[in-house]
Write a protein that holds these residues in place. Structure first.
Motif, mmCIF file in Angstrom:
data_model
loop_
_atom_site.group_PDB
_atom_site.id
_atom_site.type_symbol
_atom_site.label_atom_id
_atom_site.label_comp_id
_atom_site.label_asym_id
_atom_site.label_seq_id
_atom_site.Cartn_x
_atom_site.Cartn_y
_atom_site.Cartn_z
ATOM 1 N N GLY A 10 -1.499 -11.035 1.271
ATOM 2 C CA GLY A 10 -1.864 -10.854 2.679
ATOM 3 C C GLY A 10 -1.446 -9.503 3.209
ATOM 4 N N LEU A 11 -0.239 -9.100 2.874
ATOM 5 C CA LEU A 11 0.263 -7.789 3.302
ATOM 6 C C LEU A 11 -0.539 -6.660 2.671
ATOM 7 N N GLY A 12 -0.846 -6.780 1.393
ATOM 8 C CA GLY A 12 -1.625 -5.759 0.701
ATOM 9 C C GLY A 12 -3.035 -5.637 1.242
ATOM 10 N N ALA A 13 -3.656 -6.778 1.558
ATOM 11 C CA ALA A 13 -4.998 -6.741 2.128
ATOM 12 C C ALA A 13 -4.986 -6.094 3.507
ATOM 13 N N TRP A 14 -3.962 -6.408 4.290
ATOM 14 C CA TRP A 14 -3.848 -5.828 5.628
ATOM 15 C C TRP A 14 -3.652 -4.308 5.549
ATOM 16 N N ILE A 15 -2.816 -3.857 4.616
ATOM 17 C CA ILE A 15 -2.554 -2.420 4.487
ATOM 18 C C ILE A 15 -3.781 -1.691 3.959
ATOM 19 N N TRP A 68 -7.011 -2.566 3.860
ATOM 20 C CA TRP A 68 -8.309 -2.847 4.467
ATOM 21 C C TRP A 68 -8.928 -1.587 5.084
ATOM 22 N N GLY A 69 -8.178 -0.829 5.819
ATOM 23 C CA GLY A 69 -8.715 0.362 6.472
ATOM 24 C C GLY A 69 -8.583 1.639 5.651
ATOM 25 N N MET A 70 -7.913 1.569 4.516
ATOM 26 C CA MET A 70 -7.670 2.786 3.739
ATOM 27 C C MET A 70 -8.813 3.137 2.799
ATOM 28 N N TYR A 71 -9.471 2.132 2.233
ATOM 29 C CA TYR A 71 -10.447 2.392 1.177
ATOM 30 C C TYR A 71 -11.812 1.834 1.561
ATOM 31 N N HIS A 72 -12.851 2.524 1.087
ATOM 32 C CA HIS A 72 -14.217 2.054 1.292
ATOM 33 C C HIS A 72 -14.791 1.425 0.027
ATOM 34 N N SER A 73 -14.092 1.546 -1.071
ATOM 35 C CA SER A 73 -14.576 0.944 -2.313
ATOM 36 C C SER A 73 -13.817 -0.356 -2.592
ATOM 37 N N TRP A 74 -14.534 -1.304 -3.156
ATOM 38 C CA TRP A 74 -13.975 -2.625 -3.412
ATOM 39 C C TRP A 74 -12.885 -2.595 -4.485
ATOM 40 N N TRP A 75 -13.058 -1.780 -5.536
ATOM 41 C CA TRP A 75 -12.075 -1.782 -6.629
ATOM 42 C C TRP A 75 -10.749 -1.194 -6.177
ATOM 43 N N PHE A 97 -9.549 -1.223 -3.069
ATOM 44 C CA PHE A 97 -8.963 -2.242 -2.188
ATOM 45 C C PHE A 97 -8.314 -3.350 -3.018
ATOM 46 N N SER A 98 -9.026 -3.832 -4.037
ATOM 47 C CA SER A 98 -8.508 -4.916 -4.880
ATOM 48 C C SER A 98 -7.297 -4.478 -5.693
ATOM 49 N N ALA A 99 -7.335 -3.254 -6.213
ATOM 50 C CA ALA A 99 -6.219 -2.761 -7.027
ATOM 51 C C ALA A 99 -4.947 -2.623 -6.197
ATOM 52 N N GLN A 100 -5.064 -2.055 -5.006
ATOM 53 C CA GLN A 100 -3.868 -1.890 -4.171
ATOM 54 C C GLN A 100 -3.359 -3.238 -3.674
ATOM 55 N N THR A 101 -4.258 -4.121 -3.296
ATOM 56 C CA THR A 101 -3.840 -5.454 -2.848
ATOM 57 C C THR A 101 -3.125 -6.195 -3.984
ATOM 58 N N GLY A 102 -3.673 -6.129 -5.195
ATOM 59 C CA GLY A 102 -3.036 -6.783 -6.342
ATOM 60 C C GLY A 102 -1.685 -6.192 -6.682
ATOM 61 N N ALA A 103 -1.582 -4.865 -6.612
ATOM 62 C CA ALA A 103 -0.302 -4.210 -6.920
ATOM 63 C C ALA A 103 0.767 -4.591 -5.901
#
Length: 93
Positions: free
Chosen positions: A52-57, A59-66, A68-74
């Motif tokens: 949840g925290l990773g998705a929130w951080i 969400w506005g930083m990247y326009h590409s899905w990969w 966004f997913s990589a940072q959220t997962g990390a």
């Protein structure tokens, strides 16, 4: 007291010796390495919180899905690991 033949330096306490030293070592090892089931319970809670925290951080930083997913997962994995390692002190409430 000096002539009685007994001194406080030579008194054997019940916890001295091999069994007492092993007991202290086991106690300290338990503090360093959490029990496996407790680690995983806290890990999964931290993983959900971190996702949840990773998705929130991110969400506005990247326009590409990969990205966004990589940072959220990390962030989720790091938060999950730290929650499992620190256990109760990780959760202040």
């Amino acid at each position: 007291m000096a002539g009685s033949g007994s001194s406080s330096m030579s008194t054997k306490w019940p916890n001295q010796g091999a069994a007492g030293k092993r007991g202290i070592r086991v106690l300290l090892e338990d503090k360093k390495h959490p029990k496996k089931p407790e680690f995983w319970i806290y890990f999964w809670g931290g993983l959900v919180l971190g996702a949840g925290l990773g998705a929130w951080i991110s969400w506005g930083m990247y326009h590409s899905w990969w990205a966004f997913s990589a940072q959220t997962g990390a962030i989720a994995l790091v938060t999950g690991y730290l929650a499992g390692k620190w256990q109760d002190p990780f959760w202040p409430w």
